[in-house]
Design a protein around this motif. Structure first.
Motif: not given
Ligand code: SAH
Length: 259
Positions: A97, A99, A119-120, A122, A149-150, A163, A166-167, A188
Motif C-alpha cells: 500500500g 505510495k 507498492a502502489n 506512479t 497498482n502501476y 501529485e 508520496y511516501d 509526505e
C-alpha cells in the motif's frame, strides 16, 4: 492435471546450469540444439523434476524466482540488478500500500520488485517505448491486474511532480539532484527518497542537493556480492564477479529545523 498451468512462467535448467525462461502456451514447443520439448508435456510435470528433450537430454523444471525473471526480462534500458534491488526494497522500506513515485522506470525491473512488495507505483518516464516495455515486463510476471497498482506517465520528472502525498520517491536516472527541488511539495513528512547512481560523482551531487535540515539520516553505500566456489577442498572466491553496478543514496524527508 499437472502442477503447471498454461500462461505460467517456468524455468528449464540444463546440466551446465544454462537457464531458459518460458511462458507456457498450449501447442507451443521449446527448441534448443538438443531437440525440443512440448509445453503440454511440461504442464504435466511435477515442479522440481526432470523432463527429457526429444534428444534425451534432461532439463530440470522449476518455477522461476523473481530474480530469475528480472535477469531474463527483455531490456530497453539497463536494469537494476537483484543484489541492489534487495537493498533498495529495504532502505526505501517498501510495504503493501505504500505510495511510490518511481522515475525513470526503464525496463521495469525495480518496478517489478516494488510491486511484489505491495507498492502502489506512479512512474515518470521520458520514453514511451520504455514505458510500454516496462508495462509488458510487469504483466509477464504478475498478469494484467498488476497494472491497477502501476501507472506510468510519459514525462520529464526534472520539470516537476504534479501529485503529492508520496511516501517514497525512488530515482534511477542520470541527474537525480534535479528532482530534489520538487520533493518537499510531493512527499509526505517522514517519507524516504532513494537515488541509484552508477557513478560516485552523481551520488556526491545528490548528497549536495539534499538539505540536511529536511533530509536526515542521509547515507550512501554500494552492495558488493562475492560468490564462493565450493567443491571438495577447492574452496575459494569465484574468479569472476560483478565488481560494480551503482551507489545507493537514501534519506528521510522531515520538517525543517525550527531554530
Ligand atoms: N530502474 C530501471 C532502469 C531505469 S534506466 C529498471 O530497473 O529497469 C533510466 C530511465 O530513466 C530510462 O528509462 C530513461 O528514459 C529515464 N529517464 C532519464 N531521464 C529522465 C527524466 N528526466 N524523467 C523521466 N525519466 C527519465
Amino acid at each position: 492435471m499437472g502442477s503447471f498451468n498454461f500462461g505460467e512462467l517456468v524455468l528449464l535448467i540444463d546440466s551446465k546450469d544454462r537457464r531458459y525462461l518460458l511462458s507456457l502456451k498450449e501447442g507451443d514447443e521449446f527448441h534448443t540444439h538438443s531437440g525440443y520439448i512440448r509445453h503440454s508435456a511440461i504442464v504435466e510435470m511435477e515442479e522440481g523434476s526432470h523432463i527429457k528433450a526429444s534428444s534425451g537430454k534432461p532439463y530440470l523444471v522449476v518455477r522461476p524466482t523473481m530474480s530469475d525473471v528480472i535477469l531474463k526480462m527483455p531490456r530497453s534500458a539497463q536494469i537494476i540488478y537483484p543484489k541492489d534491488i534487495g537493498h533498495i526494497l529495504l532502505v526505501a522500506d517498501i510495504y503493501p500500500g505504500v505510495k511510490v513515485l518511481e522515475s525513470g522506470v526503464g525496463s521495469g525491473a525495480l518496478s517489478t520488485a516494488m510491486l511484489r512488495a505491495g507498492a502502489n507505483i506512479t512512474g515518470y518516464e521520458l520514453r514511451e517505448d520504455f514505458a510500454t516495455r516496462a508495462n509488458k515486463n510487469v504483466c509477464t510476471f504478475f498478469g494484467e491486474d498488476s497494472l491497477n497498482n502501476y501507472t506510468i506517465h510519459i514525462r520529464d520528472v526534472y520539470e516537476g511532480i504534479d501529485e503529492d502525498g508520496y511516501d517514497r520517491v525512488v530515482l534511477d536516472l542520470p541527474e537525480p539532484w534535479k528532482v530534489v527541488p520538487h520533493l518537499s511539495k510531493a512527499m509526505e513528512l517522514g517519507g524516504i527518497v532513494v537515488a541509484y547512481t552508477p557513478s560516485i560523482t552523481q551520488a556526491m551531487k545528490m548528497r549536495d542537493a539534499l538539505n540536511p535540515d529536511n533530509f536526515v539520516m542521509q547515507d550512501t553505500f554500494e552492495v558488493s556480492v562475492r560468490s564462493w566456489h565450493i567443491e571438495g577442498k577447492a574452496v575459494r572466491p569465484e574468479h569472476r564477479m560483478v565488481a560494480h553496478t551503482g551507489f545507493i543514496t537514501h534519506a528521510r524527508f522531515v520538517k525543517g529545523n525550527l531554530n
